[in-house]
Design an enzyme around this catalytic site. Sequence first.
Site, PDB file in Angstrom:
ATOM      1  N   ALA A 192       0.966  -1.337  -0.197  1.00 31.70           N
ATOM      2  CA  ALA A 192       0.094   0.121  -0.200  1.00 31.70           C
ATOM      3  C   ALA A 192       1.238   1.296   0.107  1.00 31.70           C
ATOM      4  CB  ALA A 192      -0.640   0.162   1.449  1.00 31.70           C
ATOM      5  N   PRO A 243      -4.326   9.363  -3.129  1.00 36.78           N
ATOM      6  CA  PRO A 243      -5.640   9.354  -4.266  1.00 36.78           C
ATOM      7  C   PRO A 243      -4.567  11.035  -5.024  1.00 36.78           C
ATOM      8  CG  PRO A 243      -6.873   9.222  -2.373  1.00 36.78           C
ATOM      9  CD  PRO A 243      -5.429   8.640  -2.311  1.00 36.78           C
ATOM     10  N   ILE A 287      -5.167  -0.354  -4.126  1.00 33.59           N
ATOM     11  CA  ILE A 287      -4.690  -1.527  -3.381  1.00 33.59           C
ATOM     12  C   ILE A 287      -5.283  -2.454  -4.415  1.00 33.59           C
ATOM     13  CG2 ILE A 287      -3.429  -2.363  -1.661  1.00 33.59           C
ATOM     14  CD1 ILE A 287      -2.686   0.844  -2.607  1.00 33.59           C
ATOM     15  N   ARG A 335      -8.872 -19.227 -40.096  1.00 31.89           N
ATOM     16  CA  ARG A 335     -10.022 -18.540 -40.175  1.00 31.89           C
ATOM     17  C   ARG A 335     -10.259 -17.715 -42.150  1.00 31.89           C
ATOM     18  NH1 ARG A 335     -15.380 -16.466 -40.342  1.00 31.89           N
ATOM     19  NH2 ARG A 335     -15.322 -13.765 -40.632  1.00 31.89           N
ATOM     20  N   GLN A 376      -0.093 -11.501 -47.755  1.00 31.85           N
ATOM     21  CA  GLN A 376       1.244 -10.163 -47.242  1.00 31.85           C
ATOM     22  C   GLN A 376       0.741  -9.625 -45.811  1.00 31.85           C
ATOM     23  OE1 GLN A 376       2.707  -9.246 -50.386  1.00 31.85           O
ATOM     24  NE2 GLN A 376       4.260 -10.861 -50.871  1.00 31.85           N
ATOM     25  N   GLU A 417       2.794   1.079 -11.011  1.00 29.86           N
ATOM     26  CA  GLU A 417       4.871   0.615 -10.826  1.00 29.86           C
ATOM     27  C   GLU A 417       5.303   1.529 -11.315  1.00 29.86           C
ATOM     28  OE1 GLU A 417       5.771  -3.356  -9.898  1.00 29.86           O
ATOM     29  OE2 GLU A 417       3.610  -4.117  -9.356  1.00 29.86           O
ATOM     30  N   GLY A 418       4.731   2.814 -11.920  1.00 29.22           N
ATOM     31  CA  GLY A 418       5.399   3.845 -12.886  1.00 29.22           C
ATOM     32  C   GLY A 418       5.599   3.785 -14.039  1.00 29.22           C
TER      33      GLY A 418
HETATM   34  C1  LIG Z   1      -4.591  -2.029 -11.939  1.00 29.08           C
HETATM   35  C2  LIG Z   1      -3.711  -1.211 -10.354  1.00 29.08           C
HETATM   36  C3  LIG Z   1      -3.419  -1.690  -9.718  1.00 29.08           C
HETATM   37  C4  LIG Z   1      -3.147  -0.752  -8.471  1.00 29.08           C
HETATM   38  N1  LIG Z   1      -2.384  -1.786  -7.506  1.00 29.08           N
HETATM   39  C5  LIG Z   1      -1.327  -0.923  -6.872  1.00 29.08           C
HETATM   40  C6  LIG Z   1      -0.736  -1.511  -5.344  1.00 29.08           C
HETATM   41  O1  LIG Z   1      -1.064  -3.164  -5.396  1.00 29.08           O
HETATM   42  N2  LIG Z   1      -0.731  -0.861  -4.685  1.00 29.08           N
HETATM   43  C7  LIG Z   1      -0.678   0.799  -4.941  1.00 29.08           C
HETATM   44  O2  LIG Z   1       0.903   1.257  -4.254  1.00 29.08           O
HETATM   45  N3  LIG Z   1      -0.669   1.433  -5.916  1.00 29.08           N
HETATM   46  C8  LIG Z   1      -1.237   0.659  -6.816  1.00 29.08           C
HETATM   47  N4  LIG Z   1      -1.738   1.158  -8.273  1.00 29.08           N
HETATM   48  C9  LIG Z   1      -1.454   2.907  -8.103  1.00 29.08           C
HETATM   49  C10 LIG Z   1      -0.321   2.770  -9.149  1.00 29.08           C
HETATM   50  O3  LIG Z   1       0.943   2.453  -8.935  1.00 29.08           O
HETATM   51  C11 LIG Z   1      -0.648   4.439  -9.906  1.00 29.08           C
HETATM   52  O4  LIG Z   1      -2.117   4.622 -10.670  1.00 29.08           O
HETATM   53  C12 LIG Z   1       0.582   4.994 -10.288  1.00 29.08           C
HETATM   54  O5  LIG Z   1       1.379   5.251  -9.499  1.00 29.08           O
HETATM   55  C13 LIG Z   1       0.214   6.647 -11.379  1.00 29.08           C
HETATM   56  O6  LIG Z   1      -0.389   6.877 -10.370  1.00 29.08           O
HETATM   57  P1  LIG Z   1      -1.713   7.566 -10.448  1.00 29.08           P
HETATM   58  O7  LIG Z   1      -2.792   7.036 -11.267  1.00 29.08           O
HETATM   59  O8  LIG Z   1      -1.952   8.860  -9.333  1.00 29.08           O
HETATM   60  O9  LIG Z   1      -1.885   8.829 -12.235  1.00 29.08           O
HETATM   61  P2  LIG Z   1      -0.988  10.302 -11.926  1.00 29.08           P
HETATM   62  O10 LIG Z   1       0.308   9.665 -10.970  1.00 29.08           O
HETATM   63  O11 LIG Z   1      -1.752  11.552 -11.923  1.00 29.08           O
HETATM   64  O12 LIG Z   1      -0.965  10.406 -12.872  1.00 29.08           O
HETATM   65  C14 LIG Z   1      -1.100   9.903 -14.256  1.00 29.08           C
HETATM   66  C15 LIG Z   1      -0.394  10.020 -15.942  1.00 29.08           C
HETATM   67  O13 LIG Z   1       0.899  11.361 -16.222  1.00 29.08           O
HETATM   68  C16 LIG Z   1       1.095  10.819 -16.732  1.00 29.08           C
HETATM   69  N5  LIG Z   1       3.113  11.588 -15.912  1.00 29.08           N
HETATM   70  C17 LIG Z   1       3.382  11.246 -14.087  1.00 29.08           C
HETATM   71  N6  LIG Z   1       4.571  11.587 -14.214  1.00 29.08           N
HETATM   72  C18 LIG Z   1       5.155  12.542 -14.989  1.00 29.08           C
HETATM   73  C19 LIG Z   1       5.371  13.310 -15.477  1.00 29.08           C
HETATM   74  N7  LIG Z   1       6.736  13.527 -14.243  1.00 29.08           N
HETATM   75  N8  LIG Z   1       5.761  14.318 -16.508  1.00 29.08           N
HETATM   76  C20 LIG Z   1       5.369  14.076 -17.870  1.00 29.08           C
HETATM   77  N9  LIG Z   1       3.723  13.376 -17.845  1.00 29.08           N
HETATM   78  C21 LIG Z   1       3.756  12.984 -16.529  1.00 29.08           C
HETATM   79  C22 LIG Z   1       1.063   9.243 -16.120  1.00 29.08           C
HETATM   80  O14 LIG Z   1       0.917   9.310 -17.866  1.00 29.08           O
HETATM   81  C23 LIG Z   1       0.499   8.998 -15.715  1.00 29.08           C
HETATM   82  O15 LIG Z   1       0.108   7.876 -16.140  1.00 29.08           O
HETATM   83  C24 LIG Z   1      -2.492   0.328  -8.767  1.00 29.08           C
HETATM   84  C25 LIG Z   1      -3.165   0.619 -10.345  1.00 29.08           C
HETATM   85  C26 LIG Z   1      -4.390   0.317 -11.318  1.00 29.08           C
HETATM   86  C27 LIG Z   1      -4.831   0.739 -12.247  1.00 29.08           C
END
Ligand SMILES: Cc1cc2nc3c(=O)[nH]c(=O)nc-3n(C[C@H](O)[C@H](O)[C@H](O)COP(=O)(O)OP(=O)(O)OC[C@H]3O[C@@H](n4cnc5c(N)ncnc54)[C@H](O)[C@@H]3O)c2cc1C
Length: 384
Positions: free
Chosen positions: A128, A132, A161, A270, A281, A365-366
């Site tokens: 975790a 938000p 999470i 198919r 091709q 994970e990034g």
């Molecule tokens: C299915 C799912 C499972 C998950 N499981 C976990 C978990 O088990 N534990 C946990 O801790 N989290 C979990 N997460 C959270 C996940 O790690 C975050 O969603 C992720 O790190 C992105 O953060 P955010 O959603 O707040 O997006 P934001 O941080 O709001 O980012 C939105 C978008 O902004 C863009 N962006 C980000 N940084 C930059 C930059 N520097 N410059 C330009 N553009 C940028 C990217 O396109 C990014 O996708 C999960 C998410 C999902 C969707």
Amino acid sequence: MNHLHWPFFDERHRTFARELDAWAAAHVRDRHGDDVVATCRALVRELGRAGWLRHAVAGTAHCGAAEVIDTRSICLAREVLARHEGLADFAFAMQGLGSGAISLAGTPAQRARWLPRVAAGEAIAAFALSEPDAGSDVAAMQCAARIEGDEAVLDGEKTWISNGGIADFYVVFCRTGEAPGARGISAFVVEAGTPGFEIAERIDVIAPHPLARLRFTNCRVPLAHRVGAAGEGFKVAMRTLDVFRTSVAAASLGFARRALEEGLQRAQTRPMFGGRLADFQLTQAKLAQMALTVDSSALLVYRAAWERDQGRTVTKQAAMAKLAATEGAQQVIDAAVQLFGGLGVTSGMPVERLYREIRSLRIYEGATEVQQLIIGRELLKEHA
Ligand SMILES: Cc1cc2nc3c(=O)[nH]c(=O)nc-3n(C[C@H](O)[C@H](O)[C@H](O)COP(=O)(O)OP(=O)(O)OC[C@H]3O[C@@H](n4cnc5c(N)ncnc54)[C@H](O)[C@@H]3O)c2cc1C
């Protein structure tokens, strides 16, 4: 699995991948259902009983397959499981990610308490970190823990999470204030049922799996549940992600391989314009591009995994693998959907599921953009 002869692998990896592949074909292929919670619980139990989860934790004294986590084994496991069934990959990956901080930085007592049950599939783990308002910008986290005597008192929220609501314990990263930003964060294990900890919301996503928002209100955990030193939580999180980021790429590779297999099968069977779809091709070019993407992703995934297992720092290599394999898999799966025509968007078809399954791997994970920044930063450091 004709990449297993590559020099990145030892004989034990080849045996492991073949045995897991046979087991997955018999036990989990396309096993998903309406009740993802029940399916995930069952998959964790079965993966544990069959011994596969021993590869997700470190330390033979705590039922791990080896003293340290072997990145190539984790990647092979995820690639193989994802090819058969996304939820099986999810169940395996979360046991590793959720307990990774304990494997990497836990005390002997913490390792003894949680790792054997994770390895046996008897306890479900969760990681975790996200909030938000703190996803990509992890260091902006607000969830806080104050120390009172021999307890830490947690207040705040975590969201998205995985395993939220079904996990037996959560490694929760909180602001503890030893220093500003990333240097003032610590990790704590919070067990399900701890007073002050609740599931605030279950979150539905396009490829369903257990996911929730967590709330902590005056939630007390023993200080002995702190994983790693005070203020070192960010480092613990990053070390955990360093292992598992490459494995996200490996899971994408598994999804892409399945899409290529499905596409090849469809194209060759198919009937179309007096022949088969594969006769054209344009189709062959599409299949060639899919295969090229799969192989180049595989090379990047196992380069990063192999280098990490040699003890090298793989920040750039892991970022390259994650970026290329997740983005590449999305393209391969999209091409497979196209080959299937209308059937490709029909609910329940393997390529339709893959199309939904792959999307979030480009975010968690990034996100891809974060990986681009990491690669750019590492390149500039190398050439400074
Ligand atoms: C299915 C799912 C499972 C998950 N499981 C976990 C978990 O088990 N534990 C946990 O801790 N989290 C979990 N997460 C959270 C996940 O790690 C975050 O969603 C992720 O790190 C992105 O953060 P955010 O959603 O707040 O997006 P934001 O941080 O709001 O980012 C939105 C978008 O902004 C863009 N962006 C980000 N940084 C930059 C930059 N520097 N410059 C330009 N553009 C940028 C990217 O396109 C990014 O996708 C999960 C998410 C999902 C969707």
